[in-house]
Design a protein around this motif. Structure first.
Motif, PDB file in Angstrom:
ATOM      1  N   VAL A  21       7.305   0.010  -9.999  1.00  0.00           N
ATOM      2  CA  VAL A  21       8.158  -1.164 -10.148  1.00  0.00           C
ATOM      3  C   VAL A  21       8.719  -1.190 -11.560  1.00  0.00           C
ATOM      4  O   VAL A  21       7.990  -0.954 -12.533  1.00  0.00           O
ATOM      5  N   THR A  22      10.016  -1.461 -11.681  1.00  0.00           N
ATOM      6  CA  THR A  22      10.671  -1.609 -12.983  1.00  0.00           C
ATOM      7  C   THR A  22      11.353  -2.973 -13.016  1.00  0.00           C
ATOM      8  O   THR A  22      11.276  -3.741 -12.060  1.00  0.00           O
ATOM      9  N   THR A  23      12.037  -3.256 -14.115  1.00  0.00           N
ATOM     10  CA  THR A  23      12.765  -4.527 -14.193  1.00  0.00           C
ATOM     11  C   THR A  23      13.924  -4.572 -13.200  1.00  0.00           C
ATOM     12  O   THR A  23      14.375  -5.646 -12.825  1.00  0.00           O
ATOM     13  N   ARG A  24      14.421  -3.415 -12.786  1.00  0.00           N
ATOM     14  CA  ARG A  24      15.536  -3.368 -11.835  1.00  0.00           C
ATOM     15  C   ARG A  24      15.080  -3.621 -10.413  1.00  0.00           C
ATOM     16  O   ARG A  24      15.773  -4.238  -9.613  1.00  0.00           O
ATOM     17  N   GLY A  25      13.890  -3.114 -10.063  1.00  0.00           N
ATOM     18  CA  GLY A  25      13.382  -3.229  -8.693  1.00  0.00           C
ATOM     19  C   GLY A  25      12.174  -2.332  -8.533  1.00  0.00           C
ATOM     20  O   GLY A  25      11.309  -2.284  -9.398  1.00  0.00           O
ATOM     21  N   GLY A  26      12.133  -1.592  -7.423  1.00  0.00           N
ATOM     22  CA  GLY A  26      10.994  -0.715  -7.199  1.00  0.00           C
ATOM     23  C   GLY A  26      11.318   0.341  -6.167  1.00  0.00           C
ATOM     24  O   GLY A  26      12.338   0.273  -5.476  1.00  0.00           O
ATOM     25  N   ALA A  27      10.436   1.341  -6.073  1.00  0.00           N
ATOM     26  CA  ALA A  27      10.624   2.427  -5.119  1.00  0.00           C
ATOM     27  C   ALA A  27       9.264   2.912  -4.637  1.00  0.00           C
ATOM     28  O   ALA A  27       8.293   2.912  -5.382  1.00  0.00           O
ATOM     29  N   ILE A  28       9.218   3.322  -3.363  1.00  0.00           N
ATOM     30  CA  ILE A  28       7.997   3.854  -2.754  1.00  0.00           C
ATOM     31  C   ILE A  28       8.350   5.116  -1.987  1.00  0.00           C
ATOM     32  O   ILE A  28       9.316   5.130  -1.215  1.00  0.00           O
ATOM     33  N   HIS A  29       7.565   6.165  -2.182  1.00  0.00           N
ATOM     34  CA  HIS A  29       7.628   7.294  -1.258  1.00  0.00           C
ATOM     35  C   HIS A  29       6.627   6.987  -0.165  1.00  0.00           C
ATOM     36  O   HIS A  29       5.412   7.033  -0.383  1.00  0.00           O
ATOM     37  N   SER A  30       7.131   6.656   1.013  1.00  0.00           N
ATOM     38  CA  SER A  30       6.298   6.126   2.083  1.00  0.00           C
ATOM     39  C   SER A  30       6.154   7.131   3.230  1.00  0.00           C
ATOM     40  O   SER A  30       7.148   7.635   3.746  1.00  0.00           O
ATOM     41  N   VAL A  31       4.913   7.417   3.593  1.00  0.00           N
ATOM     42  CA  VAL A  31       4.609   8.204   4.789  1.00  0.00           C
ATOM     43  C   VAL A  31       3.663   7.365   5.629  1.00  0.00           C
ATOM     44  O   VAL A  31       2.515   7.117   5.225  1.00  0.00           O
ATOM     45  N   ARG A  32       4.138   6.937   6.800  1.00  0.00           N
ATOM     46  CA  ARG A  32       3.340   6.002   7.604  1.00  0.00           C
ATOM     47  C   ARG A  32       3.169   6.519   9.028  1.00  0.00           C
ATOM     48  O   ARG A  32       4.108   7.064   9.628  1.00  0.00           O
ATOM     49  N   PRO A  33       1.984   6.340   9.598  1.00  0.00           N
ATOM     50  CA  PRO A  33       1.737   6.738  10.985  1.00  0.00           C
ATOM     51  C   PRO A  33       2.468   5.798  11.938  1.00  0.00           C
ATOM     52  O   PRO A  33       3.046   4.784  11.496  1.00  0.00           O
ATOM     53  N   PRO A  34       2.476   6.092  13.231  1.00  0.00           N
ATOM     54  CA  PRO A  34       3.140   5.199  14.194  1.00  0.00           C
ATOM     55  C   PRO A  34       2.695   3.748  14.018  1.00  0.00           C
ATOM     56  O   PRO A  34       1.516   3.467  13.792  1.00  0.00           O
ATOM     57  N   GLY A  35       3.641   2.846  14.088  1.00  0.00           N
ATOM     58  CA  GLY A  35       3.309   1.444  13.908  1.00  0.00           C
ATOM     59  C   GLY A  35       4.550   0.572  13.911  1.00  0.00           C
ATOM     60  O   GLY A  35       5.609   0.974  14.409  1.00  0.00           O
ATOM     61  N   SER A  36       4.426  -0.609  13.337  1.00  0.00           N
ATOM     62  CA  SER A  36       5.552  -1.551  13.285  1.00  0.00           C
ATOM     63  C   SER A  36       5.466  -2.345  11.996  1.00  0.00           C
ATOM     64  O   SER A  36       4.428  -2.371  11.330  1.00  0.00           O
ATOM     65  N   GLN A  37       6.551  -2.999  11.642  1.00  0.00           N
ATOM     66  CA  GLN A  37       6.637  -3.742  10.379  1.00  0.00           C
ATOM     67  C   GLN A  37       7.602  -4.907  10.542  1.00  0.00           C
ATOM     68  O   GLN A  37       8.708  -4.735  11.064  1.00  0.00           O
TER      69      GLN A  37
END
Length: 287
Positions: A21-37
């Protein structure tokens, strides 16, 4: 200056992957198994597919669900305060961007002379190759062994924010304001500031303010003037300072790492081996 809000990325489980997270925003390298959000948040979010995925179901701002295949580079944007939902039946690898509404509004004001941002998300499955390039750079930075550079991530988030404004908002057809480059006086002020503050966290916004340029244009002008982006310039200043302190021999390697702005002795060692092809101990032993 906006404050860093660690909870900006808390809607994505920690197990999904590395983040910053920075003052501008944030970033995630996301690897997720089957699911929902379900996503209902006060910030803007975007996801870029880093690997193809099929039969994704999603909705945005309504109960209507869409099913689609997401190829490499597919982008999905969820504006702030708009409810979103997604379900996927196989492992999904994405780069997730988070941008604070205030941050995007400030970017629109400084770059496009506009006071209001109205995001217009693309159709599900839309491929965006420029967003993919930024996402791949962020993946490399977030997944490397060394600690990621906040200045570099902040720069990439700024570039991504400008890309979103140009391509996925009502301001897309607005011409950019023409500006001059980084003057000799501005370049000198920036150099002096970086050499005085290299050991602490520095943001694109504060450097741009010193140069009296907008953040997006500053990154381009700085890179053209110095032949390297701001984050790399700062890194090389830190390495040069570390080398000098190692040669002087008055501090332990751990102390050198601290005074040169590195998070740890191992961080200094890994970075010096990568860019100088020598370890701190080797530099000290030869002098």
């Amino acid at each position: 200056m906006p404050t860093v809000r660690p909870d900006l990325l808390s809607i994505i489980p920690q197990a999904a992957g590395p983040r910053l997270v920075t003052t501008r925003g944030g970033a995630i390298h996301s690897v997720r198994p089957p699911g929902s959000q379900v996503i209902a948040a006060a910030d803007h979010y975007a996801a870029v597919m880093l690997a193809p995925a099929s039969r994704i179901r999603a909705s945005l701002g309504s109960d209507r669900k869409h099913q689609y295949n997401a190829p490499l580079g597919a982008i999905a944007i969820r504006p702030a305060q708009v409810d979103g939902w997604a379900e996927w039946g196989s492992t999904k690898e994405t780069l997730i961007f988070a941008l604070r509404p205030q941050s995007l509004t400030e970017l629109a004001a400084s770059e496009l002379d506009l006071a209001h941002v109205d995001l217009q998300p693309p159709a599900f499955g839309t491929v965006d190759l420029k967003a993919l390039r930024i996402a791949e750079l962020l993946k490399m930075e977030l997944t490397q062994q060394e600690r990621p550079s906040e200045l570099y991530v902040d720069s990439l988030l700024t570039l991504f924010g400008m890309h979103v404004l140009r391509n996925y908002s009502a301001v897309v057809k607005q011409p950019m304001r023409l500006k001059g480059g980084l003057s000799a006086a501005s370049a000198r002020r920036i150099q002096e500031y970086l050499h005085e503050n290299f050991a602490r966290k520095i943001t694109v916004a504060e450097l741009a303010a010193i140069a009296d340029l907008s953040p997006y244009y500053f990154i381009r002008a700085f890179t053209k003037k110095f032949g390297q982006p701001p984050h790399q310039y700062v890194l090389f200043v830190r390495l040069s300072v570390a080398e000098r302190l190692l040669v002087e021999g008055n501090l332990t390697i751990a102390q050198v790492a601290y005074f040169a702005g590195f998070s740890s002795q191992s961080h200094l060692t890994a970075t010096m081996r990568k860019y100088r092809q020598r370890t701190p101990a080797e530099i000290r032993a030869k002098n």
